[in-house]
Design an enzyme around this catalytic site. Structure first.
Site, short mmCIF file in Angstrom:
data_model
loop_
_atom_site.label_atom_id
_atom_site.label_comp_id
_atom_site.label_asym_id
_atom_site.label_seq_id
_atom_site.Cartn_x
_atom_site.Cartn_y
_atom_site.Cartn_z
N ASP A 1 15.92 -7.89 -8.73
CA ASP A 1 15.76 -8.09 -10.17
C ASP A 1 16.98 -8.88 -10.65
O ASP A 1 18.08 -8.32 -10.79
CB ASP A 1 15.66 -6.72 -10.86
CG ASP A 1 15.62 -6.84 -12.38
OD1 ASP A 1 15.79 -7.95 -12.90
OD2 ASP A 1 15.42 -5.79 -13.05
N HIS B 1 16.33 -0.82 -14.13
CA HIS B 1 15.61 -0.96 -15.40
C HIS B 1 14.18 -0.46 -15.18
O HIS B 1 13.66 -0.56 -14.06
CB HIS B 1 15.60 -2.46 -15.75
CG HIS B 1 15.03 -2.81 -17.09
ND1 HIS B 1 13.69 -2.89 -17.33
CD2 HIS B 1 15.63 -3.12 -18.26
CE1 HIS B 1 13.48 -3.24 -18.59
NE2 HIS B 1 14.64 -3.39 -19.18
N LYS C 1 17.13 -14.47 -21.32
CA LYS C 1 18.53 -14.05 -21.12
C LYS C 1 19.35 -15.22 -20.56
O LYS C 1 20.57 -15.18 -20.53
CB LYS C 1 18.61 -12.86 -20.16
CG LYS C 1 17.90 -11.61 -20.71
CD LYS C 1 18.08 -10.44 -19.78
CE LYS C 1 16.99 -9.39 -19.93
NZ LYS C 1 17.16 -8.47 -21.04
N CYS D 1 16.28 1.04 -21.46
CA CYS D 1 15.17 1.03 -20.50
C CYS D 1 15.66 1.50 -19.12
O CYS D 1 15.29 0.90 -18.09
CB CYS D 1 14.52 -0.35 -20.39
SG CYS D 1 13.87 -0.93 -21.95
N GLN E 1 19.76 -9.95 -15.09
CA GLN E 1 21.11 -9.97 -15.65
C GLN E 1 22.06 -10.82 -14.82
O GLN E 1 23.21 -11.01 -15.20
CB GLN E 1 21.67 -8.53 -15.73
CG GLN E 1 20.89 -7.61 -16.63
CD GLN E 1 21.02 -8.00 -18.11
OE1 GLN E 1 21.90 -8.75 -18.51
NE2 GLN E 1 20.12 -7.47 -18.93
N1 PMP Z 1 15.45 -5.93 -15.56
C1 PMP Z 1 16.64 -5.88 -16.18
C2 PMP Z 1 17.86 -5.51 -15.38
C3 PMP Z 1 16.74 -6.17 -17.54
O1 PMP Z 1 17.92 -6.13 -18.15
C4 PMP Z 1 15.56 -6.53 -18.25
C5 PMP Z 1 15.61 -6.84 -19.74
N2 PMP Z 1 16.32 -5.92 -20.49
C6 PMP Z 1 14.35 -6.58 -17.56
C7 PMP Z 1 14.33 -6.27 -16.23
C8 PMP Z 1 13.06 -6.95 -18.24
O2 PMP Z 1 13.09 -8.26 -18.69
P1 PMP Z 1 11.91 -8.80 -19.63
O3 PMP Z 1 11.79 -7.80 -20.76
O4 PMP Z 1 12.41 -10.12 -20.12
O5 PMP Z 1 10.69 -8.89 -18.82
#
Ligand code: PMP
Length: 416
Positions: free
Chosen positions: A210, A133, A236, A374, A213
């Site tokens: 990270d 991401h 999440k 993203c 998920q």
């Molecule tokens: N890493 C991953 C794998 C994600 O799916 C996301 C959210 N889509 C994020 C980071 C970022 O999370 P946040 O926007 O809640 O900071």
């Protein structure tokens, strides 16, 4: 899914009762029952979480760590109680290693500015993977640009699995930090974190995971994983938006200068200089999202009550059903077919743009995400600008999957 509950746990799982505990799941969209398949984007909230936030503002609201009155003490104990719950949830060796952030993004930036920036030299490298991401790419690029370091990526296979030997081959002495997603938000791939952590550790390279998920679906044990940093996001994990966690080993936290300065993170301040509080408070300047973390604590209690083994088993069954159902759709291309995979399905249908698909599905009451998720480098790898993505949670049902497949058939007819 990698975790399996006993048949008994699944048999006792009453999805109708569970769904009744998520108020939003009973609403309609465009006159159709909502089918919420955008859980990887943000999950829905159980009534326990909504009530905890509501109750906090009605009964306990005060600032934390600075008032001796009853409300201040109650607010502090609820906020710090959430830290204890999260420490247990991820099996952190101590609660002082649990830093509250606004989400994974802030957690990553804390590591970028407090850990990486002071250490990086020209020519140093930060190793990530093609499936990351942007939150696990862009913060490293920002600090790399200031220091002359660079961000490199380990490749993946067409089926969406990290090529572990290639990752390990890139762990050279120039690499000062490695960052890997536990579960891909686009492909659902579950990465072999223990193996990667072992390889990093053997070379003295810290590994950041990270867990955005992963935390909602898999039991997390940071000690067993063997990583050095673990980031997750509360929204999440059935908790409120604006909450997140950075876990880091205390030896690393002790060496990291704070990135944000202000109230609540100091020991003494004078115009000659300032000394800082110990972690975690050193990294939590200013008034935090108190109600949010009280809500996140309630979300952790909720998840623990159902059990991540049960959640994993239910989602595993839904994923198998979804996978078979998607194979029956003519012209559908699935992205991400890793052996170890969460219930995340990115796909395209021949001749249909992902955004058109998502818009038309919305008219059938089905919420899926469309776009680059993203993850531009991953989209570039597959040579597509966007995909549609259906991501499931334990409160979804086979009937919803049937409704989703029927909606896709309708959309295909419409666009044919
Ligand atoms: N890493 C991953 C794998 C994600 O799916 C996301 C959210 N889509 C994020 C980071 C970022 O999370 P946040 O926007 O809640 O900071």
């Amino acid at each position: 899914m990698s975790t399996q509950a006993s048949r008994g746990d699944i048999a006792a799982f009453d999805v109708a009762r569970i769904r009744a505990g998520f108020p939003i799941l009973s609403r309609q969209v465009h006159g159709k029952p909502l089918v919420y398949f955008d859980n990887a984007n943000t999950s829905q909230k159980p009534i326990e979480v909504i009530d905890a936030v509501d109750r906090f503002y009605r009964e306990t609201n005060a600032n934390v760590a600075r008032a001796v009155h009853s409300l201040g003490e109650a607010a502090t104990s609820a906020y710090e109680g959430a830290r204890d719950k999260i420490a247990r949830f991820i099996n952190a060796p101590t609660r002082d290693e649990v830093i509250f952030t606004s989400g994974t993004t802030q957690a990553m930036n804390t590591v970028a500015y407090s850990y990486a920036l002071p250490r990086l030299q020209p020519g140093d490298e930060i190793l990530v993977t093609t499936m990351e991401h942007h939150a696990n790419i862009v913060p490293w690029q920002l600090v790399a640009a200031r220091t002359g370091a660079k961000v490199i990526a380990a490749p993946i296979t067409q089926s969406g699995e990290l090529i572990v030997e290639e990752f390990i081959a890139r762990l050279n002495p120039r690499v000062k930090l490695a960052g890997v997603t536990h579960v891909s938000n686009v492909l659902g791939t579950i990465n072999p974190i223990r193996e990667l952590a072992k390889a990093c550790r053997a070379r003295g390279i810290p590994l950041l995971v990270d867990g955005s998920q992963a935390a909602p679906h898999l039991a997390i044990d940071v000690q067993a994983l063997g990583c050095d940093f673990y980031a997750l996001t509360g929204h999440k994990l059935y908790g409120p938006t604006g909450t997140g966690v950075l876990w880091a080993r205390k030896e690393l936290l002790a060496e990291m200068p704070p990135f944000f300065g202000g109230g609540e993170m100091i020991r003494t301040v004078s115009f000659d200089g300032t000394t800082f509080a110990d972690a975690p408070h050193k990294f939590e300047a200013g008034t935090p999202n108190i109600a949010g973390f009280v809500g996140l604590g309630a979300a952790i209690d909720y998840v623990n009550r159902i059990g991540l083994d049960t959640i994993g088993a239910i989602e595993g069954e839904l994923a198998a059903y979804m996978s078979d159902a998607l194979k029956s759709v003519p012209g559908l291309r699935l992205f991400g077919e890793a052996k170890d995979k969460a219930a995340v399905f990115s796909f395209l249908i021949d001749g249909v743009h992902a955004h058109d698909l998502a818009t038309l599905l919305d008219h059938e009451g089905v919420a899926v995400r469309s776009g680059h998720h993203c993850a531009h480098p991953l989209m570039q790898f597959y040579g597509v600008p966007a995909t549609a993505r259906a991501s499931l949670a334990f409160y979804n049902t086979r009937e919803e999957i049937d409704a989703f497949i029927a909606a896709i058939a309708k959309v295909r007819k419409l666009l044919a």
